[in-house]
Design an enzyme around this catalytic site. Structure first.
Site, PDB file in Angstrom:
ATOM      1  N   ASP A 165      -6.859  43.870 -87.214  1.00  0.00           N
ATOM      2  CA  ASP A 165      -5.644  43.869 -88.029  1.00  0.00           C
ATOM      3  C   ASP A 165      -4.475  44.315 -87.159  1.00  0.00           C
ATOM      4  OD1 ASP A 165      -4.171  43.865 -90.594  1.00  0.00           O
ATOM      5  OD2 ASP A 165      -3.993  46.001 -90.168  1.00  0.00           O
TER       6      ASP A 165
ATOM      7  N   ASP B  27      -6.741  49.384 -91.276  1.00  0.00           N
ATOM      8  CA  ASP B  27      -6.322  50.701 -91.742  1.00  0.00           C
ATOM      9  C   ASP B  27      -5.807  50.701 -93.158  1.00  0.00           C
ATOM     10  OD1 ASP B  27      -3.968  49.342 -91.361  1.00  0.00           O
ATOM     11  OD2 ASP B  27      -2.889  51.037 -90.499  1.00  0.00           O
TER      12      ASP B  27
ATOM     13  N   ASP C  71      -7.506  45.876 -96.138  1.00  0.00           N
ATOM     14  CA  ASP C  71      -8.581  45.597 -95.194  1.00  0.00           C
ATOM     15  C   ASP C  71      -9.957  45.980 -95.732  1.00  0.00           C
ATOM     16  OD1 ASP C  71      -6.754  44.793 -93.198  1.00  0.00           O
ATOM     17  OD2 ASP C  71      -6.376  46.883 -92.689  1.00  0.00           O
TER      18      ASP C  71
ATOM     19  N   ASP D 215     -43.976  62.908 -78.307  1.00  0.00           N
ATOM     20  CA  ASP D 215     -43.258  61.674 -78.625  1.00  0.00           C
ATOM     21  C   ASP D 215     -41.844  61.909 -79.155  1.00  0.00           C
ATOM     22  OD1 ASP D 215     -45.405  60.334 -77.708  1.00  0.00           O
ATOM     23  OD2 ASP D 215     -46.238  59.828 -79.661  1.00  0.00           O
TER      24      ASP D 215
END
Length: 831
Positions: A304, A578, A582, A676
């Site tokens: 944007d 922002d 959006d 592990d």
């Protein structure tokens, strides 16, 4: 029924409507509760198998081993639950977009009320600086301009008029009044506002599952079924040969435990959690940790413009006095432009939120000018922008002067039409305005005139009829590009990530910013406007989207269409933004990236990642982190696959050739829960490959763990098992006791574990970078092994010899080697 009485609603009617419609707030998006998250996590195959194994051990009376397994389930499940709960947090973001209080007229009284108490039909008074908290229809307006960038992405304030056509006569929740004032009637509150429409779209969008999560889920499911089948077969064979179904079941359960891949979840969760922590230190907040690894597959980054590539603030960048122009820099304008700047300052408001007035004031202050540019000036009436007169008029009176001075600033054509100057000079100004507009600047003209004595400002401060002005020049404003953007985009290009701009701004402005940012690698940018996009169906957009570099004048729904069109053609899409507009695209994208400082809360909550410092360059580091995490996760899974081969092989030795059980359940749990998970820390800390940002993104369909990778890992594990088997053969030949055989098997498995760890760190070669975590792990393993083998009585707890063993001496060399490397890593590097 609407009430447009100047007295507004009565208190009783407002209360009734509040009860009927509810408060002026947006509902929170639905979230999963802790119990639901826990149920989903603990019903995965790996956890069910562990619980079943623990239950069987409890039925057989081995409560200690059952308890250890339950602890492992709780540890792994707790980590998974924590990660999911963190990703599920959804704040009531849009509520904060409304101003805390607003001014209304009720029963003829002007009241300040909480914005949540607004109701439809309220008579709302708006003025400069107000953040609108509801949708409304304008009834009166005087020079009203509104910043709607959070909703539309358009960086320039929009003119509003009473009874205007379309959106011109409407106000929308979340917008900011930057100039003028007005009266409006509230038409929608809460979820019924324009913000509410966007909010509903966000709620309906389900978060996309990471491809790695799907791969891991399939891999764990297959291994889990293999563990069940192997458990049953081994238990049956051992029981038939030894004549003890109890011992056979214990052998089968131990074998199943060695196959159950619960550490896969630990590696996944720990690596992403620590990756999120590392990014947070670089001002990148991770709301959905799985988005980090997905960044490594990103092929398209949708950007944007307003507030993302640019600062979303107006800056006075150019001046033109009719003869020459200058670009403003830190040194300020040359002296010849002071008259232009002084006139523009007189035509600007002395205070307020209008972005271009603020930009003029900032430059004037830096140049040492005040509002009148000389002492003794007094401001007079002011006239804002009107229909048919797109300019501002400010009257001034100089001390001791009989005549008034008027300063005018506004649209170029309208202001120049009021001027009586040399036609050649006017033409130069018009040509300059056209050039600046093509370069993406917002251009205003400034002029000044002397009102003959005896003429006074009328009620609306209009210019006297027939007054001709003198053109002072042009003012060129721009929303400046963020300084870090060109370098970040260049890094994305080197990494094979295509960058596309999607903005609500004009095509010329978008094209100019694209050129400045380096979005276009030579030539001109291909721009597709929202109007042209609206005329396309989904198939046409799918065919066109690959070739477009800039989308201009698009709205929120069109942004969403663009993201989905890119995904349809196989791209992995990251979307930055922002504003409220959006948010739907951010949530629909594979990775949504919001700006943290300038961005709205709704954009941040819809995104997977948040750039807390609004530094676009931080996104490059996030991409690098995503690639590093995927590579290291693949190494870790290869290691975990390989290390299970010798464990399973040792568990099968008594089934195949008889003899004592070499691996007890406690041994397997110790290997699984201590070594592990610790190794997941080693792989998480492994530095990125030197070429990680100079290679194309990995394919979306590239498997996490291919057949070839599995075959290679199996071969390395088989090689370690051969070594373990040889050790067992030697020990049996020498007549070792059962406890000593277990000691030999456990010690050789631990050694093979460390050798495999080193092998997979270097992807089959020598590791390119030092990793202090590996050396710290090696020291820790040596300490634990020394305690088990050298301290009397400790070994018997684990079914090993209780007296000190010569095996304890084996830790001296590796411990010394690891300590030497740790000391070298802790020393400061000298240049």
């Amino acid at each position: 029924m609407q009430d447009r009485s100047p007295a507004g609603l009565t208190d009783e009617e407002a209360s009734r409507r509040l009860d009927r419609d509810g408060p002026n707030v947006l509902p929170s998006a639905s979230r999963r509760g802790l119990l639901r998250i826990a149920r989903n996590a603990l019903t995965q195959p790996m956890f069910l198998l562990l619980l079943a194994t623990a239950g069987l051990y409890a039925l057989l009376g081995d409560l200690d081993d059952a308890g250890m397994l339950v602890v492992s389930v709780l540890a792994v499940g707790g980590l998974s639950i924590y990660q999911e709960q963190r990703a599920e947090r959804v704040l009531e973001a849009l509520k904060d977009l409304s101003s805390p209080r607003c001014m209304v007229v009720r029963s003829g009284r002007t009241l300040h009320i909480a914005s949540r108490e607004l109701v439809r039909g309220d008579r709302l008074l708006v003025s400069e600086g107000d953040r609108l908290s509801a949708d409304a229809q304008l009834l009166e307006a005087v020079g009203l301009q509104v910043d709607e960038s959070l909703r539309t992405g358009e960086s320039m304030p929009q003119d509003k008029r009473a009874a205007g056509d379309g959106d011109t006569g409407r106000l929308f929740a979340g917008s900011l009044v930057v100039r003028g004032d007005g009266v409006a009637e509230v038409t929608a509150t809460g979820a019924h506002t324009a913000l509410g429409d966007i909010h509903r779209v966000i709620v309906q969008l389900a978060p996309r599952t990471s491809r790695l999560q799907e791969d891991l889920r399939r891999l764990v499911g297959r291994v889990a079924w293999l563990a069940v089948a192997t458990c049953l077969a081994a238990a049956t064979v051992f029981a038939l040969r030894e004549g003890s179904w109890t011992q056979g079941l214990l052998v089968g359960l131990t074998l199943a435990m060695s196959l159950i891949p619960e550490e896969f979840a630990v590696v996944w969760s720990v690596m992403l959690a620590l990756g999120s922590w590392r990014l947070a230190k670089s001002n990148v907040l991770t709301r959905q940790p799985q988005a980090i690894e997905a960044l490594g597959t990103t092929t398209v980054l949708c950007v944007d413009k307003t507030g993302t590539l640019t600062h979303n603030r107006m800056v006075l960048a150019m001046l033109h006095d009719g003869d020459s122009q200058c670009r403003l820099d830190a040194g300020g304008p040359p002296p010849r432009f002071r008259a232009l700047l002084s006139g523009a300052l007189r035509a600007s408001s002395a205070s307020g939120a209008e972005p271009m007035d603020r930009a003029v004031r900032a430059v004037a202050q830096a140049a040492g000018l005040d509002g009148a540019s000389a002492p003794g000036w007094a401001p007079g009436p002011r006239r804002g922008i009107r229909d048919g007169a797109p300019y501002v008029v400010q009257w001034w009176q100089a001390a001791g002067a009989a005549a008034h001075t008027v300063a005018v600033k506004g649209a170029v054509e309208a202001v120049l039409a009021l001027c009586d100057d040399d036609p050649a000079r006017i033409q130069r100004l018009r040509e300059a305005a056209d050039r600046w507009g093509a370069d993406g600047l917002r251009v205003l003209a400034a002029a000044q005139g002397q009102v003959p004595p005896g003429h006074r400002a009328g009620g609306d401060a209009a210019l006297p009829p027939g007054l001709r002005l003198s053109a002072l020049g042009l003012l060129g404003f721009l929303d400046p590009l963020r300084e870090q953007v060109p370098g970040a985009i260049e890094a994305c290009r080197h990494a094979g990530v295509r960058v596309v701009m999607i903005t609500g701004d004009a095509a010329l402005t978008a094209r100019s910013i694209a050129w400045q940012a380096g979005l276009v690698d030579g030539g001109d940018a291909t721009v597709l406007t929202g109007q042209a996009l609206a005329a396309m169906d989904d198939d046409a957009l799918h065919r066109r989207v690959r070739d477009v570099q800039v989308f201009a004048r698009v709205d929120a729904a069109q942004k969403l269409r663009i993201v989905r069109a890119l995904q349809r053609q196989g791209d992995v899409v990251a979307m930055t933004g922002d504003g409220v507009n959006d948010a739907p695209a951010l949530k629909a994208a594979d990775i949504g990236v919001a700006m943290g400082q300038r961005g709205t809360d709704v954009a941040r909550e819809a995104a997977s990642l948040v750039l807390m410092d609004d530094n676009f360059a931080s996104l490059v580091e996030a991409v690098r982190a995503g690639r590093r995490i995927f590579t290291n996760l693949r190494k870790a899974l290869g290691y975990l696959f390989a290390v299970h081969v010798p464990i399973v092989g040792v568990a099968l030795i008594p089934v195949a050739v008889g003899g004592p059980v070499l691996l007890l359940p406690l041994h397997v749990v110790l290997l699984e829960l201590l070594i592990d998970p610790a190794c997941s820390l080693v792989f998480e800390a492994e530095p990125a490959d030197d070429d990680s940002m100079s290679v194309p993104p990995r394919r979306r369909d590239e498997p996490l763990f291919s057949f070839a990778s599995a075959a290679g890992a199996f071969a390395m594990g088989a090689l370690v098992f051969v070594g373990v088997a040889v050790v067992q053969w030697v020990c049996r030949t020498l007549g070792a006791t059962h406890e000593e055989l277990r000691m030999a098997s456990l010690g050789s498995i631990v050694l093979g574990n460390l050798l495999l760890l080193q092998w997979f760190r270097g992807a089959g070669g020598r590791p390119a970078h030092a990793n202090p975590t590996f050396y710290a792990l090696l020291v820790g393993v040596c300490v634990v092994w020394a305690l088990i083998t050298a301290v009397p009585g400790v070994g018997s707890v684990f079914g090993l010899p209780g007296r000190p063993s010569p095996w304890a001496l084996g830790v001296v060399l590796p411990a010394a080697w690891a300590l030497w490397h740790l000391a070298a890593a802790s020393r400061p590097h000298r240049s």
